[in-house]
Design an enzyme around this catalytic site. Structure first.
Site, mmCIF file in Angstrom:
data_model
loop_
_atom_site.group_PDB
_atom_site.id
_atom_site.type_symbol
_atom_site.label_atom_id
_atom_site.label_comp_id
_atom_site.label_asym_id
_atom_site.label_seq_id
_atom_site.Cartn_x
_atom_site.Cartn_y
_atom_site.Cartn_z
ATOM 1 N N ARG A 75 0.681 -1.168 0.083
ATOM 2 C CA ARG A 75 0.145 -0.085 -0.045
ATOM 3 C C ARG A 75 0.861 1.148 0.021
ATOM 4 N NH1 ARG A 75 -3.441 2.684 4.934
ATOM 5 N NH2 ARG A 75 -3.213 4.913 4.004
ATOM 6 N N HIS A 119 -3.211 10.782 1.364
ATOM 7 C CA HIS A 119 -2.745 10.509 2.619
ATOM 8 C C HIS A 119 -2.048 11.915 3.211
ATOM 9 C CE1 HIS A 119 -1.345 6.955 5.386
ATOM 10 N NE2 HIS A 119 -0.934 8.169 6.037
ATOM 11 N N GLU A 347 -4.182 -0.757 8.074
ATOM 12 C CA GLU A 347 -3.015 -0.329 8.822
ATOM 13 C C GLU A 347 -3.070 -0.972 10.277
ATOM 14 O OE1 GLU A 347 -1.964 3.852 9.571
ATOM 15 O OE2 GLU A 347 -2.525 4.330 7.504
HETATM 16 C C1 FCB Z 1 -1.901 6.669 11.189
HETATM 17 C C2 FCB Z 1 -1.474 7.265 9.875
HETATM 18 C C3 FCB Z 1 0.026 6.803 9.375
HETATM 19 C C4 FCB Z 1 0.889 6.727 10.595
HETATM 20 C C5 FCB Z 1 0.279 5.733 11.576
HETATM 21 C C6 FCB Z 1 0.932 5.633 12.802
HETATM 22 O O1 FCB Z 1 -2.937 7.565 11.771
HETATM 23 O O2 FCB Z 1 -2.497 6.981 8.957
HETATM 24 O O3 FCB Z 1 0.216 7.850 8.532
HETATM 25 O O4 FCB Z 1 1.133 7.654 10.927
HETATM 26 O O5 FCB Z 1 -1.088 6.314 11.935
#
Ligand code: FCB
Length: 440
Positions: A75, A119, A347
């Site tokens: 990603r 992002h 994530e």
């Molecule tokens: C999320 C973000 C990512 C990174 C992680 C730790 O909120 O999407 O960019 O900073 O946290």
């Protein structure tokens, strides 16, 4: 053995501003994060993303490392001001070319690209015109989506529109901790609506350009708990503002009921017909999950809750409580509350104080334990019928952690910033086995 479903996506994630560097090269102009980080006092040690991991120049070697990790997916995000310097109109071919080369390199290595359009690095030019607080931004975003998707559609099937719209409105426009650093509840409420519209318009644009595309969003999701029984209502309100706000409109066609009136009171630009456009624009829900949220009630009517730090030492370097059960809870909640939509964990990961030992290795046992515990929770959710299609570790490599600068390391790969040397951490080696075995 924790076995995962067939054809499960195993990947790592990163984002443009956090790794690319090359902040003013090949026609790229400023984003709100370039401007924000260059203001003294905004970021720990006044760090900036000017160089970051220099991925813009080292992407070929980085893809080799991704290959070594054995994941079948990666990603990444596209920098809007690299591709459309003014945000709309003029295209910068060199910027677009970078992502074409990156995608080619990934495909050559049999890694499926998952492309995120936004992002957080909004073109500064658009911010000067009001950015997320103005309705025109949703059309600008759709135009940007169209340019990028036209260029990559023959090779990229999986798309995400916006990373953590909740964090954009809450930290960017309400608390001001993130770029563009605004603290204004009226602007924050406008940003909410325009983020919803932007996602919806981009979704429809992408589908019209590329009918096979699979398009989602990456939401910051953390289950909300009351600090004590009397905070139960505050927890419901917090859930509406932080979790439901970027789910209910897409999956139910309206703002979360509990806060709808309040939102309409502070944002009179909400049009009823917008919801026909917003609804049914998710092919999958991306979950970014790290921890849970604990709240207590607050006398300030909007938002009506306050976040409290849970009483535990079981935290990562970010101070975030390690709470794997939360990931299970989220998946079950999506299953029961929203009709079990396809879900991708876009994530999950942890920052720890990694050090390189005398042998030149990074033995990050805590990160392995963290990932294993969250994957066990995820496995349980899948066993119970949750529609989970993939899992991405944040992050591929250590990088610029927003307000924390380079002080927090989330990578499976260690980055020695002065030399830009990469070292695969123990967790990276462990994760490569998980990918290879489709479980552990
Ligand atoms: C999320 C973000 C990512 C990174 C992680 C730790 O909120 O999407 O960019 O900073 O946290």
């Amino acid at each position: 053995m924790y076995a995962f479903p067939k054809n499960f996506w195993w990947g790592t994630a990163a984002s443009a501003y956090q790794i690319e560097g090359a902040w003013n090269e090949d026609g790229k102009v400023l984003s709100i994060w370039d401007e924000f980080t260059h203001q003294p006092g905004k970021i720990k040690h006044n760090h900036t993303g000017d160089v970051a991991c220099d991925h813009y120049h080292r992407y070929k070697d980085d893809v080799k490392i991704i290959k070594t990790l054995g994941c079948n997916a990666y990603r990444f995000s596209i920098s809007w001001p690299r591709v459309l310097p003014e945000g709309t109109g003029r295209v910068n071919p060199k910027g677009l070319d970078f992502y074409n080369r990156l995608v080619d390199e990934l495909l050559k290595n049999k890694i499926e690209p998952f492309a995120m359009l936004h992002h957080w690095d909004l073109p500064l030019e658009l911010h000067k015109k009001g950015g997320w607080t103005k309705r025109f931004i949703s059309d600008a975003f759709a135009e940007y989506a169209s340019v990028v998707v036209h260029s990559l559609k023959d090779r990229v099937k999986y798309w995400m529109t916006i990373n953590e719209p909740m964090i954009i409105y809450a930290l960017g426009y309400f608390t001001g901790e993130h770029a563009p650093g605004i603290k204004n509840i009226f602007k924050a409420s406008k940003a909410i609506h325009n983020l919803l519209l932007a996602h919806a318009k981009a979704y429809r644009t992408i589908k019209s350009v590329h009918s096979q595309a699979v398009v989602g969003i990456a939401n910051a999701l953390s289950p909300v708990y009351p600090q004590c029984e009397t905070d139960a209502r505050a927890a419901k309100i917090a859930e509406a503002y932080t979790q439901r706000l970027f789910l209910d409109p897409f999956l139910k066609g309206r703002y979360p009921q509990l806060i709808e009136k309040k939102l309409r009171l502070i944002n009179w630009e909400i049009r009823d017909e917008d919801f026909a456009l917003i609804q049914n624009t998710l092919d999958f829900v991306g979950i970014n999950n790290y921890t849970r949220i604990v709240v207590k009630k607050s006398i300030i009517p909007i938002p009506g809750f306050a976040i409290v730090q849970p009483q535990t030492d079981n935290v990562t370097e970010m101070g975030w409580e390690i709470f794997p059960e939360g990931l299970y809870r989220l998946c079950v909640w999506l299953r029961d509350e929203y009709g079990n939509p396809p879900v991708i964990i876009t994530e999950n990961g942890a920052a720890f104080n990694d050090v390189v030992n005398e042998k030149g290795e990074v033995v990050d046992t805590k990160r392995i334990q963290f990932l294993e515990s969250y994957l066990r929770a995820l496995h349980r959710a899948i066993q119970e019928g949750c529609n989970v299609k993939g899992y991405f570790v944040w992050s591929f490599m250590d990088n610029f952690e927003w307000a924390e600068g380079y002080t927090k390391r989330f990578g499976l790969v260690y980055v020695d910033y002065p030399t830009q040397r990469r070292i695969i951490k123990q967790s990276g080696k462990w994760f490569s086995k998980v990918c290879k075995n489709n479980g552990f």
